[in-house]
Design a protein around this motif. Sequence first.
Motif, PDB file in Angstrom:
ATOM      1  N   LEU A 251       0.836  -1.200   0.000  1.00  0.00           N
ATOM      2  CA  LEU A 251       0.000   0.000   0.000  1.00  0.00           C
ATOM      3  C   LEU A 251       0.875   1.257   0.000  1.00  0.00           C
ATOM      4  CD1 LEU A 251      -2.710  -1.043   2.609  1.00  0.00           C
ATOM      5  CD2 LEU A 251      -2.892  -1.100   0.115  1.00  0.00           C
ATOM      6  N   SER A 252       0.310   2.336  -0.551  1.00  0.00           N
ATOM      7  CA  SER A 252       1.004   3.626  -0.576  1.00  0.00           C
ATOM      8  C   SER A 252       0.231   4.633   0.254  1.00  0.00           C
ATOM      9  CB  SER A 252       1.135   4.145  -2.010  1.00  0.00           C
ATOM     10  OG  SER A 252       1.929   3.283  -2.787  1.00  0.00           O
ATOM     11  N   ARG A 253       0.998   5.504   0.937  1.00  0.00           N
ATOM     12  CA  ARG A 253       0.404   6.591   1.716  1.00  0.00           C
ATOM     13  C   ARG A 253       0.506   7.878   0.911  1.00  0.00           C
ATOM     14  NH1 ARG A 253       4.061   7.211   5.156  1.00  0.00           N
ATOM     15  NH2 ARG A 253       5.297   5.345   4.676  1.00  0.00           N
ATOM     16  N   LEU A 254      -0.644   8.544   0.755  1.00  0.00           N
ATOM     17  CA  LEU A 254      -0.710   9.751  -0.066  1.00  0.00           C
ATOM     18  C   LEU A 254      -1.256  10.914   0.748  1.00  0.00           C
ATOM     19  CD1 LEU A 254      -2.415   8.073  -3.147  1.00  0.00           C
ATOM     20  CD2 LEU A 254       0.034   8.296  -2.730  1.00  0.00           C
ATOM     21  N   GLY A 255      -0.587  12.026   0.695  1.00  0.00           N
ATOM     22  CA  GLY A 255      -1.057  13.211   1.396  1.00  0.00           C
ATOM     23  C   GLY A 255      -1.939  14.064   0.507  1.00  0.00           C
ATOM     24  N   VAL A 256      -3.148  14.345   0.996  1.00  0.00           N
ATOM     25  CA  VAL A 256      -4.054  15.268   0.317  1.00  0.00           C
ATOM     26  C   VAL A 256      -4.298  16.441   1.257  1.00  0.00           C
ATOM     27  CG1 VAL A 256      -5.124  13.474  -1.084  1.00  0.00           C
ATOM     28  CG2 VAL A 256      -6.099  14.017   1.132  1.00  0.00           C
ATOM     29  N   SER A 257      -4.925  17.483   0.750  1.00  0.00           N
ATOM     30  CA  SER A 257      -5.062  18.691   1.564  1.00  0.00           C
ATOM     31  C   SER A 257      -5.893  18.467   2.821  1.00  0.00           C
ATOM     32  CB  SER A 257      -5.684  19.809   0.730  1.00  0.00           C
ATOM     33  OG  SER A 257      -7.006  19.482   0.336  1.00  0.00           O
ATOM     34  N   GLY A 259      -6.052  15.350   4.551  1.00  0.00           N
ATOM     35  CA  GLY A 259      -5.687  14.170   5.327  1.00  0.00           C
ATOM     36  C   GLY A 259      -4.773  13.242   4.548  1.00  0.00           C
ATOM     37  N   THR A 260      -4.869  11.952   4.837  1.00  0.00           N
ATOM     38  CA  THR A 260      -4.019  10.947   4.204  1.00  0.00           C
ATOM     39  C   THR A 260      -4.878   9.865   3.580  1.00  0.00           C
ATOM     40  OG1 THR A 260      -2.260  11.319   5.831  1.00  0.00           O
ATOM     41  CG2 THR A 260      -2.160   9.279   4.568  1.00  0.00           C
ATOM     42  N   LEU A 261      -4.531   9.471   2.353  1.00  0.00           N
ATOM     43  CA  LEU A 261      -5.210   8.388   1.657  1.00  0.00           C
ATOM     44  C   LEU A 261      -4.290   7.175   1.585  1.00  0.00           C
ATOM     45  CD1 LEU A 261      -6.958   9.959  -1.486  1.00  0.00           C
ATOM     46  CD2 LEU A 261      -8.077   8.875   0.461  1.00  0.00           C
ATOM     47  N   ILE A 262      -4.875   5.995   1.719  1.00  0.00           N
ATOM     48  CA  ILE A 262      -4.154   4.741   1.556  1.00  0.00           C
ATOM     49  C   ILE A 262      -4.691   4.059   0.306  1.00  0.00           C
ATOM     50  CG2 ILE A 262      -3.544   2.526   2.595  1.00  0.00           C
ATOM     51  CD1 ILE A 262      -2.508   4.895   4.166  1.00  0.00           C
ATOM     52  N   LEU A 263      -3.812   3.819  -0.677  1.00  0.00           N
ATOM     53  CA  LEU A 263      -4.210   3.166  -1.925  1.00  0.00           C
ATOM     54  C   LEU A 263      -3.231   2.042  -2.255  1.00  0.00           C
ATOM     55  CD1 LEU A 263      -5.075   6.153  -4.321  1.00  0.00           C
ATOM     56  CD2 LEU A 263      -6.630   4.856  -2.866  1.00  0.00           C
ATOM     57  N   PRO A 264      -3.652   1.102  -3.093  1.00  0.00           N
ATOM     58  CA  PRO A 264      -2.679   0.115  -3.589  1.00  0.00           C
ATOM     59  C   PRO A 264      -1.486   0.832  -4.202  1.00  0.00           C
ATOM     60  CG  PRO A 264      -4.895  -0.530  -4.195  1.00  0.00           C
ATOM     61  CD  PRO A 264      -5.012   0.845  -3.613  1.00  0.00           C
ATOM     62  N   ARG A 265      -0.320   0.217  -4.125  1.00  0.00           N
ATOM     63  CA  ARG A 265       0.926   0.883  -4.480  1.00  0.00           C
ATOM     64  C   ARG A 265       0.819   1.648  -5.795  1.00  0.00           C
ATOM     65  NH1 ARG A 265       6.351   0.388  -2.947  1.00  0.00           N
ATOM     66  NH2 ARG A 265       7.789   1.170  -4.527  1.00  0.00           N
ATOM     67  N   VAL A 266       1.211   2.923  -5.756  1.00  0.00           N
ATOM     68  CA  VAL A 266       1.217   3.769  -6.945  1.00  0.00           C
ATOM     69  C   VAL A 266       2.631   3.833  -7.510  1.00  0.00           C
ATOM     70  CG1 VAL A 266      -0.730   5.135  -6.114  1.00  0.00           C
ATOM     71  CG2 VAL A 266       1.596   5.895  -5.634  1.00  0.00           C
TER      72      VAL A 266
END
Length: 364
Positions: A251-257, A259-266
């Motif tokens: 999984l990948s951790r992504l920062g958005v304005s 909070g944080t999103l967790i998605l399958p590896r980008v």
Amino acid sequence: MTLAVTLAHAFGDFTLDVGFKAGPGVTALFGPSGAGKTSIANAVAGLFTPREGRIELGGRVLLDTAAKVNMSAHKRRIGVVFQDGRLFPHLDVAGNLAFGARYAPRGAPGPDRAEILALLGIEELLSRRPGTLSGGEKQRVALARALLARPEFLVMDEPLAALDGPRKDDILPYLEGLRDRARVPILYVSHSVSEIARLADRIVVLREGRVLRAGPVADVLSDPEMVPLVGVREAGSVFEAQVLGHDADGLSRLGVSGGTLILPRVDADPGKHIRIRVLAQDVLLSLESPKGLSSRNILPVRVEALHQGAGPGVAVSLRLGEDRLLARITARAAAELGLRPGLACHAILKATAVPRGDVGAAHE
């Protein structure tokens, strides 16, 4: 380099009457079949002359019907890529590319041949004939041929429409690279929301020969009033995120304005910015922060607006930090939750709800 377009033409019982501007980056023409997209593209390229109109590119007048100015297509310095590529079957790839280079004005700026071949990944295709190429390879060669003419502007008319899902996913990264590195403004014609969400900076929405809406892609596609035109299954939000890191479980951790999103590896290194499209039908709402859910994406949001459709659904516009998130729920659920503008709640998104094809590189 800005393209300014004003056109009017009657086709039997259909009338085209539009005006818009397309600046640097990618401007998408979007709308259902028969909305006038291809007619506009052909008029810009010089392949169709409207009854009335004016087209100006970077201060050069290409068409002015009132002044009887109509510059021929080969002098407009506009590269065109069609749905089928239109390569010369009797020439190999190198020959097709050489044909495009013949039209490059001496001293015109732009990437050289080696840069274009590398950008589009076609170095190994030069000796092959078009009949031996896949659909995606043909389109990349057609793009290279157009770029070698050193155009000031590119028109791409449904360039991926003939490709299946996997082939589209293969070629989209090349189009992102073209957008970011070739620095040639693009008018991109498509009825595919996913392509436009991933590639375009601005969008011009057409309906029955008129401009219904124009503006930044994220603003227009995330507007709940666009749901009837886009379609309930395609409606959603577009926003950027920064890759924070990749975890050992894939999984990948992504920062958005917001909070944080967790998605399958980008496919992007930490620190890079990417663009994400989230379908409205994949967003759930809760008044309280839920516990005991399998979803890792629970984000605080605030209701901005509700748009009641003709059926049982309601499109809910949500403020997620500086971004807009769109959710589609039933009118009954909205009433039971007491949703109203200004209400704070939580949006829930499954990590697997965002397909790989809806994650792309942000515009550099």
